[in-house]
Every structure is written in structure tokens, then in C-alpha cells.
Design a protein around this motif. Structure first.
Motif, short mmCIF file in Angstrom:
data_model
loop_
_atom_site.label_atom_id
_atom_site.label_comp_id
_atom_site.label_asym_id
_atom_site.label_seq_id
_atom_site.Cartn_x
_atom_site.Cartn_y
_atom_site.Cartn_z
N THR A 1 -0.90 10.36 -2.84
CA THR A 1 -0.98 9.27 -1.86
C THR A 1 0.16 8.27 -2.08
O THR A 1 0.82 8.26 -3.11
N GLU B 1 0.62 5.27 -2.81
CA GLU B 1 0.81 4.31 -3.91
C GLU B 1 1.65 4.90 -5.04
O GLU B 1 2.12 4.18 -5.91
N SER C 1 -0.50 9.11 3.45
CA SER C 1 -1.33 7.91 3.41
C SER C 1 -2.76 8.23 3.02
O SER C 1 -3.28 9.33 3.27
N ARG C 2 -3.39 7.27 2.38
CA ARG C 2 -4.77 7.41 1.95
C ARG C 2 -5.70 7.45 3.16
O ARG C 2 -5.38 6.94 4.22
N ASN D 1 -8.89 5.79 4.57
CA ASN D 1 -9.82 4.68 4.44
C ASN D 1 -10.82 4.80 5.56
O ASN D 1 -10.45 5.13 6.70
N GLU E 1 -0.49 4.01 7.10
CA GLU E 1 -1.78 3.56 6.58
C GLU E 1 -2.69 3.15 7.74
O GLU E 1 -2.21 2.62 8.74
N THR F 1 -7.22 2.74 9.02
CA THR F 1 -8.63 2.91 8.68
C THR F 1 -9.27 3.75 9.76
O THR F 1 -9.12 3.48 10.95
#
Ligand code: ATP
Ligand code: MG
Length: 560
Positions: free
Chosen positions: A230, A232, A259-260, A262, A319, A321
């Protein structure tokens, strides 16, 4: 997107190119969890990518435990992680590895760096190291130990390994550049003393490598071709490559970041999920409100729906959600097709059929699925006393309320037409019992005269019903982004769990764990692992879209 299309994204494009150009004859990926907690839905995205591309391109995916920190890692976490990945539908075959398998090789490589003048033993305290690292606007300051001779570092490092020094007293650091714009390269720490037993290596080691020193080299040892992680880790990539550049590694892996995942109204951080468990805010890691794989499984969220969610979300570097309702709608679509229908009443009120003989019970045929005849039928008992949902009766009801109300006839699904003839109330004015008569000619819910009966409600025969505790879930947090306005613990939803005592058609007592059913008109449910011979417990996996709630809102709006 349909389930048939194979996904396309930048990672898959890179892999295709690398295979086409002959850079790699086949690909090897890995999923590298740290066994310090349970996997969550975010990890599912990484798992689907790592194992998914390996499957699609005929490669291999390794499961590698990143077990370099014995103070946080435990074997039972590793066991749960394996069970969760298998349940999701992926298999690493014989390729189960541990970073701890490489402790010997990593130690030798650390010695190699020291000998080449690329690493040194630092004796600054942790605070001094932090203070001297500088920040984005200020370069760091060289350690006074930075230029000690390689032999001296070598001697100290060996003595660190022999257990001569206490935790925190000395570290091994890479000698890179204390003024590097990327802070990760300001003489990264490679090893620390930690006098702690390791779940796998026991007391063989009292120094342990840092994540950054273990990860890329483990990738190289396993000849990973595409190391997917990911975003980060993006600014760790230069360090990852620095180690590969300065060590005699057997292969050259490359790291790519995405990207993660969420999910709204929840959190995807093992550390924070552990806080919820340790603080008793949820019952356990597999509490059905948790976004953990095990919590979702227990709640009745299927592996296929989680995989479909990951597929629909896709792999990008942006990123964002994802709305929890996307997962719910994927699950509804799936279960709508496959979950057998059953009758259960969650908020029961008694109906007495006054013209039905006391003590008589008959079996009526109920369809297991409205559109799929292959799913067959079952028999459910009907008799003089029945349970229906409290909300399916109104003493005074709007014209379009097609359920039970005084003087009106409704269809009791699969059984008969019943007409409400009266009701009883307690002193507080609550309806306690409803009286009806049934039309014996309407067996099966039809009559010869073809008269129109608009309402159909579900019911359960009182004498044969089984009681169950039914757990209804709402979001774990009150806000879409539980951390947006402060501490996530302050945002917990006090109403995330509601327990009701429901009555179910008798066959539901024998529903196997792990199978989903639809309770007609209220949602999809599964038996909870808390069930025992003494007590039945069911979870609502997801509610149906409530069309009456919508209609009522509309009617209210019209009457205003
Ligand atoms: P957390 O941040 O929740 O503690 P982690 O990243 O520390 O998780 P690891 O066990 O190190 O947990 O993660 C294993 C792999 O899963 C890593 O490659 C990581 O990039 C990936 N991963 C972790 N969280 C997510 C997420 N939310 N979305 C996608 N991938 C994730
Ligand atoms: Mg992490």
C-alpha cells in the motif's frame, strides 16, 4: 462490472508487459502480514490482488509472515490469518514462509554492510536518535559513532547478538545520509536489541531486524517479482532499493504501491481494532460488527461478496473511502439468488384464529425461493395460535396499509386468508393479542372466486416455534469517517448491536453454521457461533431494502 470480466489495472498492465518483454518468465507475488492481529477487509484487497494476479497469470503467491517483532506477534494470530485467507478462497500451496526463516541470512547481510563501511553500531539513546534525525525542513545530525571503524562496529554487533547489551542500548544503522530529503534514508535503523523469545526462533536471537531491513531482502530471497504493497510504503521504496543495491542478493524484486481500502463507518487498522478488542468495546476480534475477515464471516458476509467488493473497487493509486452500502448491496444481490426463504418473526404479537380448531396442526407447503423452483418446498406448521410482526398490525391504518387491520382480510403467506375481527389491549393501551377468522376455502393463499387480497404477511405457528436471540447490527461507528473529528473511540455507535427475542419456524433450529437464509421480509441471517444446545443465536447479515419504510415516508410527505 460483471464477475466474468477479468480486471484491468496498472499492476496487471505492468505484469503483462514484464511477461511479454521476457523480463520475467513467470511471476511471483507475496502477501506479507505481520501476525500481530486479525486480518481486516483492507487486507482482503491486498490478498485478492497478490493471490489474484498470481492465479490470473499462472504464477505463484507466497504467504510470508513478517514476524520480526516478537513483542507484538503471537502464534494464534498467525493461525487465524491462515484460516481467513483460506476462507477467502486462496491457497499458497507449499509456499508458506516467515521473515524469521531468514534471520541467519539477514544477519550475514548486516555484517556485509558493516564490512563494506555501509553500516555502524550506534550507541545514542532512542531519544537522541529521534532528535538527531531532523525533520522535513531540517537535515539530521551525524551520530558521534557514525565514523567508528568497521572492525569496532563488527565487534559490537557480534556482542549485541551474543546478548551482552541491554534492550535499547545499541542499534545497527545503515550509513546513508543524515541530510537525505527522504527521512527514511537518514541512516535507517537495521537491528535492535530485544531480549524476547520469538514464537518460532525461541531464544536463538536477541537482536531482531527492522521491517525495512527484512522486507526487500525476504522478497529477494524468495525471488518475488512484483512486491505489491500500500501507498504508505512508497517513500520506503528508495530504502528498499538501497539495500538491494548494496547487498549480494540473489534476485531483484520491485515494489509497486496501490491505495488502501477504507470502508465507511469503520476503521481498517489492526492497531485500532486491537484497541477495540482490548478495551471491551466489542466482544472479540470476530465480533460480527468488526471489519475483520473473521467478524464478517461470523456475521454471514460471504467470501464471494468480499472478493466481489475488492474487484469492483479495483486497484489504483487514488485514496478514497468505499461506501459500506456497496458491500451490503453486493451481499444482498448474491444471497437473493441463493439463500433459502424462511419465516421468522422478530417482534412477535399473538394472533388467535378463532374459527380454527384448538389443538389442530396442519402442514402447509412453503416455497424455498420465489423464483427458483429447483430450490423446492418445505412444510411448515399452521394452527390456531400464530405469531406475526407487531408492525404488521395497525389499529388505525392509512388506506394504503395492506397489512392486518380491523375488518380487513390479508394473506398469511402459504396458508390462508385471515380477517381481523378484534384485538385486546393492556392497561397501557398496547395491543396484546389480535383475533382473526380464517377462510378454510383459501388454503395455500388462493380462492376459487379470485377475490383480491392485497396484503401478504409472514407468520410462525406459536406452539411449534423455536425461540432465538437475534442480533441486529448497525454501523460500528456513527460517522462515515470515524476519525475525521477526533478520537475514534468517541465515535462508537452505542446502537451498533440490538438483541431481540424472535420466534422462528421450527426447521431453523437445525440450520448449519455458515449457511445463510432469508427471513422473509426482514433480511439475510445466519446462525451465530454462540449458539448451543440450550440457546439459538442468529445474526442479521444484512437487512432487505425496506420498501414499506420508503412508502410510508412518501405517504407522510404527501399528507403534510
Ligand atoms: P494495519 O495498518 O491495519 O495495522 P498493516 O499494514 O500493518 O495493517 P500488515 O500485516 O503489515 O498490516 O499488512 C499486510 C499487507 O496488507 C501489506 O502488504 C499491506 O500493504 C496490506 N494492507 C494493510 N492494510 C490494507 C488496506 N487497508 N488496504 C489494502 N491493503 C492493506
Ligand atoms: Mg502497516
Amino acid at each position: 462490472m460483471s464477475t466474468q470480466e477479468s480486471p484491468t489495472d496498472f499492476v496487471r498492465s505492468i505484469i503483462k508487459e514484464d511477461l511479454a518483454s521476457g523480463k520475467h518468465a513467470s511471476i511471483v507475488t507475496r502477501f506479507p502480514p505481520e501476525p500481530n492481529g486479525y486480518l481486516h477487509v483492507g487486507h482482503a484487497k491486498a490478498i485478492c490482488l497478490d493471490f489474484g494476479v498470481a492465479e490470473e497469470f499462472g504464477g505463484t503467491c507466497h504467504l510470508r509472515f513478517d514476524d520480526t517483532n516478537p513483542s507484538k506477534e503471537e502464534q494464534h494470530y498467525a493461525d487465524a490469518i491462515q484460516a481467513d485467507i483460506r476462507w477467502l478462497g486462496f491457497d499458497w500451496g507449499e509456499h508458506l514462509y516467515h521473515a524469521s526463516d531468514y534471520f541467519g541470512q539477514l544477519y550475514d547481510w548486516a555484517c556485509h554492510l558493516i564490512k563494506e563501511g555501509n553500516a555502524y553500531v550506534d550507541e545514542q539513546t532512542a531519544e537522541e536518535i529521534r532528535a538527531n534525525r531532523g525533520d522535513l525542513n531540517h537535515p539530521g545530525t551525524d551520530s558521534p559513532y557514525r565514523d567508528r571503524p568497521a572492525e569496532e562496529s563488527m565487534d559490537l554487533f557480534q556482542r549485541m547478538r551474543n546478548g551482552e547489551f541491554e534492550d535499547g542500548s545499541k542499534v545497527l544503522r545503515a550509513k546513508i545520509d543524515m541530510a537525505h530529503p527522504n527521512i527514511n534514508l537518514r541512516d535507517a535503523v537495521l537491528y535492535r536489541v530485544q531480549k524476547k523469545s520469538h514464537p518460532r526462533t525461541g531464544d536463538a536471537w536477541c537482536i531482531y531486524p527492522m521491517y525495512d531491513f527484512a522486507h526487500g531482502q525476504s522478497d529477494a530471497i524468495e525471488k518475488i517479482t512484483h512486491s505489491l504493497c500500500t501507498l504508505e510504503f512508497e517513500n520506503h521504496r528508495p530504502l528498499y532499493e538501497w539495500f538491494l543495491d548494496h547487498l549480494p542478493i540473489p534476485a531483484r524484486p520491485r515494489q509497486y504501491e496501490f491505495s488502501r481500502l477504507n470502508l465507511s463507518y469503520t476503521i481498517t487498522s489492526k492497531r485500532k481494532l486491537k484497541t477495540l478488542v482490548d478495551g471491551g468495546h466489542v466482544a472479540s476480534w470476530d465480533d460480527p460488527r468488526m471489519p475483520t475477515i473473521s467478524g464478517m464471516r461470523r456475521r454471514g458476509i460471504t467470501a464471494t461478496s468480499i472478493r466481489e467488493l475488492c474487484k469492483q473497487v479495483g486497484i489504483t493509486r487514488t485514496e478514497g473511502t468505499v461506501d459500506f452500502s456497496l458491500l451490503q448491496s453486493i451481499l444482498r444481490d448474491e444471497l437473493n439468488d441463493v439463500a433459502p426463504r424462511r419465516m421468522a418473526v422478530l417482534d412477535p404479537i399473538k394472533v388467535v384464529v378463532e374459527n380454527y380448531p384448538a389443538g389442530q396442526v396442519e402442514m402447509v407447503q412453503a416455497k424455498n425461493h420465489p423464483d427458483n423452483e429447483a430450490m423446492g418446498t418445505r412444510e411448515v406448521p399452521f394452527g390456531r395460535e400464530l405469531w406475526i410482526e407487531r408492525e404488521d398490525f395497525r389499529e388505525e391504518a392509512p388506506r394504503k396499509y395492506f397489512r392486518l387491520k380491523p375488518g380487513e382480510e390479508v394473506r398469511f403467506k402459504y396458508a390462508y386468508y385471515l380477517t381481523c375481527t378484534g384485538f385486546d389491549k393492556d392497561e397501557a393501551g398496547n395491543v396484546t393479542e389480535i383475533r382473526c377468522t380464517y377462510d378454510p376455502e383459501s388454503r395455500g393463499g388462493n380462492t376459487e372466486d379470485g377475490r383480491k387480497v392485497k396484503g401478504t404477511i409472514h407468520w410462525v405457528h406459536a406452539d411449534t416455534a423455536v425461540k432465538a436471540e437475534v442480533r441486529l447490527y448497525d454501523h460500528l461507528f456513527q460517522e462515515e469517517k470515524p476519525e475525521a473529528s477526533g478520537e475514534f473511540l468517541d465515535n462508537l455507535n452505542p446502537d451498533s448491536l440490538t438483541k431481540v427475542t424472535a420466534v422462528l419456524e421450527p426447521g431453523l433450529a437445525n440450520l448449519p453454521l455458515g449457511e445463510s437464509v432469508q427471513f422473509e421480509r426482514s433480511g439475510y441471517f445466519c446462525k451465530d457461533t454462540d449458539s448451543s444446545d440450550e440457546k439459538l443465536v442468529f445474526n442479521r447479515s444484512v437487512a432487505l431494502r425496506d420498501s414499506w419504510a420508503k412508502l410510508e415516508k412518501k405517504l407522510q410527505a404527501q399528507s403534510r
